[in-house]
Write a protein that holds these residues in place. Structure first.
Motif, PDB file in Angstrom:
ATOM      1  N   LYS A  27     -17.599  35.937  54.344  1.00  0.00           N
ATOM      2  CA  LYS A  27     -18.379  36.911  55.122  1.00  0.00           C
ATOM      3  C   LYS A  27     -17.544  38.145  55.485  1.00  0.00           C
ATOM      4  O   LYS A  27     -17.975  39.280  55.251  1.00  0.00           O
ATOM      5  CB  LYS A  27     -18.973  36.245  56.360  1.00  0.00           C
ATOM      6  CG  LYS A  27     -20.205  35.407  56.036  1.00  0.00           C
ATOM      7  CD  LYS A  27     -21.057  35.172  57.259  1.00  0.00           C
ATOM      8  CE  LYS A  27     -22.413  34.582  56.858  1.00  0.00           C
ATOM      9  NZ  LYS A  27     -23.296  34.381  58.011  1.00  0.00           N
ATOM     10  N   PRO A  28     -16.354  37.967  56.075  1.00  0.00           N
ATOM     11  CA  PRO A  28     -15.519  39.156  56.303  1.00  0.00           C
ATOM     12  C   PRO A  28     -15.155  39.858  54.998  1.00  0.00           C
ATOM     13  O   PRO A  28     -15.097  41.096  54.961  1.00  0.00           O
ATOM     14  CB  PRO A  28     -14.278  38.589  56.994  1.00  0.00           C
ATOM     15  CG  PRO A  28     -14.723  37.309  57.592  1.00  0.00           C
ATOM     16  CD  PRO A  28     -15.747  36.763  56.649  1.00  0.00           C
ATOM     17  N   ALA A  29     -14.939  39.077  53.933  1.00  0.00           N
ATOM     18  CA  ALA A  29     -14.600  39.691  52.647  1.00  0.00           C
ATOM     19  C   ALA A  29     -15.716  40.605  52.175  1.00  0.00           C
ATOM     20  O   ALA A  29     -15.471  41.746  51.744  1.00  0.00           O
ATOM     21  CB  ALA A  29     -14.325  38.608  51.606  1.00  0.00           C
ATOM     22  N   SER A  30     -16.964  40.141  52.258  1.00  0.00           N
ATOM     23  CA  SER A  30     -18.075  40.968  51.800  1.00  0.00           C
ATOM     24  C   SER A  30     -18.219  42.214  52.667  1.00  0.00           C
ATOM     25  O   SER A  30     -18.530  43.305  52.170  1.00  0.00           O
ATOM     26  CB  SER A  30     -19.378  40.151  51.807  1.00  0.00           C
ATOM     27  OG  SER A  30     -19.680  39.686  53.106  1.00  0.00           O
ATOM     28  N   LEU A  63     -22.477  36.983  47.259  1.00  0.00           N
ATOM     29  CA  LEU A  63     -23.082  35.750  46.748  1.00  0.00           C
ATOM     30  C   LEU A  63     -22.394  34.532  47.335  1.00  0.00           C
ATOM     31  O   LEU A  63     -23.056  33.579  47.764  1.00  0.00           O
ATOM     32  CB  LEU A  63     -23.011  35.721  45.217  1.00  0.00           C
ATOM     33  CG  LEU A  63     -23.587  34.461  44.553  1.00  0.00           C
ATOM     34  CD1 LEU A  63     -25.047  34.243  44.964  1.00  0.00           C
ATOM     35  CD2 LEU A  63     -23.467  34.558  43.040  1.00  0.00           C
ATOM     36  N   ALA A  64     -21.069  34.537  47.372  1.00  0.00           N
ATOM     37  CA  ALA A  64     -20.336  33.397  47.931  1.00  0.00           C
ATOM     38  C   ALA A  64     -20.676  33.174  49.397  1.00  0.00           C
ATOM     39  O   ALA A  64     -20.733  32.033  49.869  1.00  0.00           O
ATOM     40  CB  ALA A  64     -18.831  33.607  47.773  1.00  0.00           C
ATOM     41  N   SER A  65     -20.954  34.264  50.120  1.00  0.00           N
ATOM     42  CA  SER A  65     -21.297  34.130  51.539  1.00  0.00           C
ATOM     43  C   SER A  65     -22.736  33.693  51.744  1.00  0.00           C
ATOM     44  O   SER A  65     -23.132  33.356  52.863  1.00  0.00           O
ATOM     45  CB  SER A  65     -21.070  35.467  52.258  1.00  0.00           C
ATOM     46  OG  SER A  65     -22.035  36.426  51.876  1.00  0.00           O
ATOM     47  N   LYS A  86     -16.540  27.123  59.055  1.00  0.00           N
ATOM     48  CA  LYS A  86     -17.542  27.870  59.821  1.00  0.00           C
ATOM     49  C   LYS A  86     -18.753  28.219  58.955  1.00  0.00           C
ATOM     50  O   LYS A  86     -19.900  28.065  59.376  1.00  0.00           O
ATOM     51  CB  LYS A  86     -16.919  29.142  60.394  1.00  0.00           C
ATOM     52  CG  LYS A  86     -15.937  28.878  61.533  1.00  0.00           C
ATOM     53  CD  LYS A  86     -15.445  30.171  62.144  1.00  0.00           C
ATOM     54  CE  LYS A  86     -14.500  29.891  63.317  1.00  0.00           C
ATOM     55  NZ  LYS A  86     -13.989  31.150  63.923  1.00  0.00           N
ATOM     56  N   LEU A  87     -18.499  28.685  57.732  1.00  0.00           N
ATOM     57  CA  LEU A  87     -19.609  28.996  56.835  1.00  0.00           C
ATOM     58  C   LEU A  87     -20.294  27.715  56.367  1.00  0.00           C
ATOM     59  O   LEU A  87     -21.501  27.694  56.126  1.00  0.00           O
ATOM     60  CB  LEU A  87     -19.108  29.809  55.641  1.00  0.00           C
ATOM     61  CG  LEU A  87     -20.174  30.487  54.766  1.00  0.00           C
ATOM     62  CD1 LEU A  87     -21.149  31.289  55.601  1.00  0.00           C
ATOM     63  CD2 LEU A  87     -19.506  31.371  53.720  1.00  0.00           C
ATOM     64  N   LEU A 119     -26.448  21.219  50.232  1.00  0.00           N
ATOM     65  CA  LEU A 119     -25.398  20.342  50.746  1.00  0.00           C
ATOM     66  C   LEU A 119     -24.119  20.477  49.933  1.00  0.00           C
ATOM     67  O   LEU A 119     -23.013  20.452  50.483  1.00  0.00           O
ATOM     68  CB  LEU A 119     -25.875  18.889  50.730  1.00  0.00           C
ATOM     69  CG  LEU A 119     -26.963  18.516  51.742  1.00  0.00           C
ATOM     70  CD1 LEU A 119     -27.427  17.085  51.518  1.00  0.00           C
ATOM     71  CD2 LEU A 119     -26.461  18.683  53.168  1.00  0.00           C
ATOM     72  N   LEU A 120     -24.273  20.637  48.611  1.00  0.00           N
ATOM     73  CA  LEU A 120     -23.089  20.798  47.773  1.00  0.00           C
ATOM     74  C   LEU A 120     -22.380  22.103  48.113  1.00  0.00           C
ATOM     75  O   LEU A 120     -21.140  22.150  48.157  1.00  0.00           O
ATOM     76  CB  LEU A 120     -23.478  20.757  46.297  1.00  0.00           C
ATOM     77  CG  LEU A 120     -22.318  20.864  45.290  1.00  0.00           C
ATOM     78  CD1 LEU A 120     -21.234  19.829  45.568  1.00  0.00           C
ATOM     79  CD2 LEU A 120     -22.842  20.721  43.863  1.00  0.00           C
ATOM     80  N   SER A 121     -23.134  23.167  48.374  1.00  0.00           N
ATOM     81  CA  SER A 121     -22.514  24.432  48.802  1.00  0.00           C
ATOM     82  C   SER A 121     -21.701  24.215  50.076  1.00  0.00           C
ATOM     83  O   SER A 121     -20.565  24.703  50.189  1.00  0.00           O
ATOM     84  CB  SER A 121     -23.586  25.494  49.054  1.00  0.00           C
ATOM     85  OG  SER A 121     -24.189  25.923  47.866  1.00  0.00           O
ATOM     86  N   ALA A 122     -22.270  23.503  51.031  1.00  0.00           N
ATOM     87  CA  ALA A 122     -21.577  23.269  52.301  1.00  0.00           C
ATOM     88  C   ALA A 122     -20.302  22.457  52.087  1.00  0.00           C
ATOM     89  O   ALA A 122     -19.247  22.765  52.670  1.00  0.00           O
ATOM     90  CB  ALA A 122     -22.510  22.547  53.273  1.00  0.00           C
ATOM     91  N   ARG A 123     -20.376  21.437  51.257  1.00  0.00           N
ATOM     92  CA  ARG A 123     -19.185  20.610  51.002  1.00  0.00           C
ATOM     93  C   ARG A 123     -18.099  21.420  50.298  1.00  0.00           C
ATOM     94  O   ARG A 123     -16.903  21.272  50.595  1.00  0.00           O
ATOM     95  CB  ARG A 123     -19.565  19.387  50.176  1.00  0.00           C
ATOM     96  CG  ARG A 123     -20.490  18.417  50.914  1.00  0.00           C
ATOM     97  CD  ARG A 123     -20.753  17.175  50.094  1.00  0.00           C
ATOM     98  NE  ARG A 123     -21.824  16.375  50.674  1.00  0.00           N
ATOM     99  CZ  ARG A 123     -23.017  16.185  50.113  1.00  0.00           C
ATOM    100  NH1 ARG A 123     -23.292  16.722  48.921  1.00  0.00           N
ATOM    101  NH2 ARG A 123     -23.941  15.450  50.717  1.00  0.00           N
ATOM    102  N   LEU A 124     -18.504  22.257  49.352  1.00  0.00           N
ATOM    103  CA  LEU A 124     -17.533  23.108  48.663  1.00  0.00           C
ATOM    104  C   LEU A 124     -16.861  24.055  49.645  1.00  0.00           C
ATOM    105  O   LEU A 124     -15.651  24.301  49.560  1.00  0.00           O
ATOM    106  CB  LEU A 124     -18.223  23.896  47.549  1.00  0.00           C
ATOM    107  CG  LEU A 124     -18.675  23.090  46.329  1.00  0.00           C
ATOM    108  CD1 LEU A 124     -19.547  23.936  45.414  1.00  0.00           C
ATOM    109  CD2 LEU A 124     -17.465  22.564  45.557  1.00  0.00           C
ATOM    110  N   LEU A 125     -17.619  24.593  50.575  1.00  0.00           N
ATOM    111  CA  LEU A 125     -17.045  25.482  51.582  1.00  0.00           C
ATOM    112  C   LEU A 125     -16.022  24.755  52.443  1.00  0.00           C
ATOM    113  O   LEU A 125     -14.968  25.311  52.793  1.00  0.00           O
ATOM    114  CB  LEU A 125     -18.158  26.073  52.452  1.00  0.00           C
ATOM    115  CG  LEU A 125     -19.004  27.153  51.769  1.00  0.00           C
ATOM    116  CD1 LEU A 125     -20.307  27.374  52.527  1.00  0.00           C
ATOM    117  CD2 LEU A 125     -18.220  28.461  51.663  1.00  0.00           C
TER     118      LEU A 125
END
Length: 569
Positions: A43-46, A71-73, A307-308, A294-300
């Protein structure tokens, strides 16, 4: 397939390492953006990339980096706007092509999706053919779509992918018999199914009036590890309730399944950043696919951005069966950022709403125990154990952790009842053997039996430093000082910065007369004690006292039996 496995990695390199005009200008926002991107703080990166882009709006590399960060955020809308700029310009930007394609699917503009796939290679030849198949499904050209899926089946490494996609497409057409043939492997062996595939196959069997086969499959596939979503489906089937096929409702969702499945298949071979981009796109095209979310959250979480991850877990609606899994994940992520109290509140509310779910009570008990709320932890473990229908080997853990909570409350008899039960269920469980053996040694009880238990634990885990420490400590307490030195030195090799282990080695050195080395180890123990957060308490004042007057005097002050201290230094 090779290109599909590598292109996202190239995307991430362009995001974090690409050279742009903004870099040449040493733009403050650009430097901050790169640092945030390298730390996976998207998020800060974007935000910083967007500020840099405002300074250099024609820099295509910077546009690409900003797009990737958005996209990543999880901000697909902004990422797509930048993707359109890149696709309209010069150069090759694979992620931009996928983003534009995903938007065609999202808007159900299947002709535009098909035209896009036919004009350029987007992900890779085989994956593109599957995506073309879904575009054709959306256009109502089912026969041509199935032909494309069939054409991908013989491609190396694509058989399961293609058969799964074909079967899903057939469900959209209401052809559950055809879907069953595809899921069964078309007579050549069933394709490997993932979690969602297991749900899809069970639902297909129900549509074919084979509910018992669906139940048997789910029980065999998931075993004792079935989560709330699986158990909910099994409960519906058992109750004879109407179970519709609802995993897929559009060709856009089918295309999302392609990217989700690809992300799962590549988890062991590609950077987690790249996989996150796949799952973000999958969720965009198939927002009802909670497993992609859920997979996105686990990868994060794996990328060090809890936090993300928390924000992503929170997107699973309460009405969905995956909500329980999401809340368990959110609690874990909250704990990672030091919000243990909030995590316990989340789990407490969850346990009240889903009081028949053993996993929720067990997890709450674990969090309470880690927070040293041992009485509450015991009550949570009580509820979890009460929900056990058939005792099984794997349930040793619940009795073990409840036993440790009883021990911390000073109720050793209740603790031993749990430990005995844990060992009945899993007789050679090294964690239980080590805990009981070490505690008996510390209590000065049944030392011979305690030593045997720890030796069994060491045999099961010969390279576990904390268990080697237990063995050395038991030998020390029994007066086998020379043997204790060997094991304590090995424990320190394995756990070099652990204050407890270093303190123990100091005591053992003192017992054999190696006083200078003992003082060195005690000083090391003190230096590591400040940041120590292990399960056993460290007493810096006691260590300091040993450095002042020696171990023998400290033991005498404590009323403990004296050591037979060897002569020499």
């Amino acid at each position: 397939m090779k290109r599909s496995a590598k292109f996202m990695y190239g995307v991430l390199l362009s995001m974090s390492l690409g050279v742009s005009a903004a870099a040449d200008q040493a733009s403050g926002p650009y430097i901050a953006a790169r640092q945030a991107a390298l730390a996976h703080d998207y998020k800060p990166a974007s935000d910083y990339f967007a500020r840099a882009l405002a300074q250099s709006p024609r820099d295509s590399v910077l546009v690409s980096q900003t797009m990737t960060a958005f996209l990543a955020s999880g901000d697909v809308k902004k990422a797509h706007a930048l993707a359109r700029l890149l696709v309209a310009g010069e150069g090759s930007y694979p992620l931009a092509e996928v983003l534009v394609l995903s938007e065609h699917f999202k808007r159900n503009d299947y002709q535009a999706a098909l035209d896009h796939l036919e004009s350029t290679t987007v992900v890779g030849s085989a994956i593109d053919e599957l995506l073309k198949g879904w575009a054709l499904v959306g256009l109502g050209q089912m026969a041509e779509a199935l032909r494309l899926f069939d054409a991908v089946v013989p491609v190396e490494g694509m058989r399961s992918f293609a058969l799964y996609q074909k079967g899903l497409a057939q469900t959209l057409a209401g052809d559950f018999e055809g879907a069953a043939v595809s899921f069964s492997g078309q007579g050549q062996g069933a394709p490997a199914l993932n979690y969602r595939g297991s749900l899809a196959w069970a639902q297909i069997l129900v549509q074919l009036d084979r509910p018992e086969d669906g139940l048997t499959f789910l029980r065999d596939f998931h075993g004792s590890g079935a989560d709330h979503e699986v158990n909910s489906l099994m409960a519906q089937i058992e109750a004879g309730a109407l179970v519709e096929f609802d995993l897929l409702r559009s060709a856009s969702e089918g295309a999302g399944e392609v990217l989700h499945l690809l992300a799962q298949a590549l988890q062991n071979g590609e950077g987690q950043d790249g996989l996150l981009l796949y799952t973000r796109l999958a969720s965009h095209m198939a927002p009802r696919n909670m497993q992609a979310l859920l997979l996105s959250a686990r990868l994060l979480e794996q990328l060090g951005n809890p936090k993300l991850a928390i924000e992503t877990y929170a997107q699973v609606p309460r009405s969905h069966p995956a909500y329980v899994e999401a809340e368990l994940g959110r609690a874990q992520a909250l704990h990672l950022i030091g919000e243990g109290t909030t995590a316990i509140e989340v789990l407490t509310q969850l346990s009240g709403s889903f009081e028949n779910l053993r996993a929720v009570h067990m997890t709450l008990g674990d969090f309470l125990r880690q927070d040293e709320q041992y009485a509450r932890a015991v009550r949570s473990y009580d509820m979890a154990i009460a929900l056990i229908d058939q005792p099984a080997r794997g349930q040793w853990y619940l009795h073990y952790v409840r036993g440790t909570a009883h021990d911390r409350l000073g109720d050793w008899l209740a603790a031993m009842r749990d430990f005995d039960r844990a060992l009945e269920l899993s007789p050679n469980q090294f964690q239980v053997l080590n805990y009981v053996g070490y505690t008996l040694v510390d209590r000065g009880e049944q030392l011979g039996e305690a030593l045997e238990m720890i030796q069994k634990a060491v045999a099961a885990q010969p390279d576990a430093g904390y268990i080697i420490d237990s063995l050395g400590w038991a030998q020390y307490r029994l007066g086998y000082y020379n043997e204790a030195v060997v094991h304590m030195e090995r424990a320190v090799e394995l756990m070099a910065t652990d204050p407890i282990v270093n303190d123990h080695l100091g005591d053992v050195y003192w017992a054999v007369g190696r006083k200078t080395e003992a003082q060195f180890q005690w000083r090391r123990a003190l230096s590591f004690a400040t940041d120590y957060s292990g399960p056993e308490a460290v007493d810096p004042k006691r260590i300091e006292r040993k450095l002042e007057v020696g171990l023998a005097t400290v033991l005498a002050e404590e009323g403990a039996p004296p050591l037979k201290v060897a002569d020499g230094d």
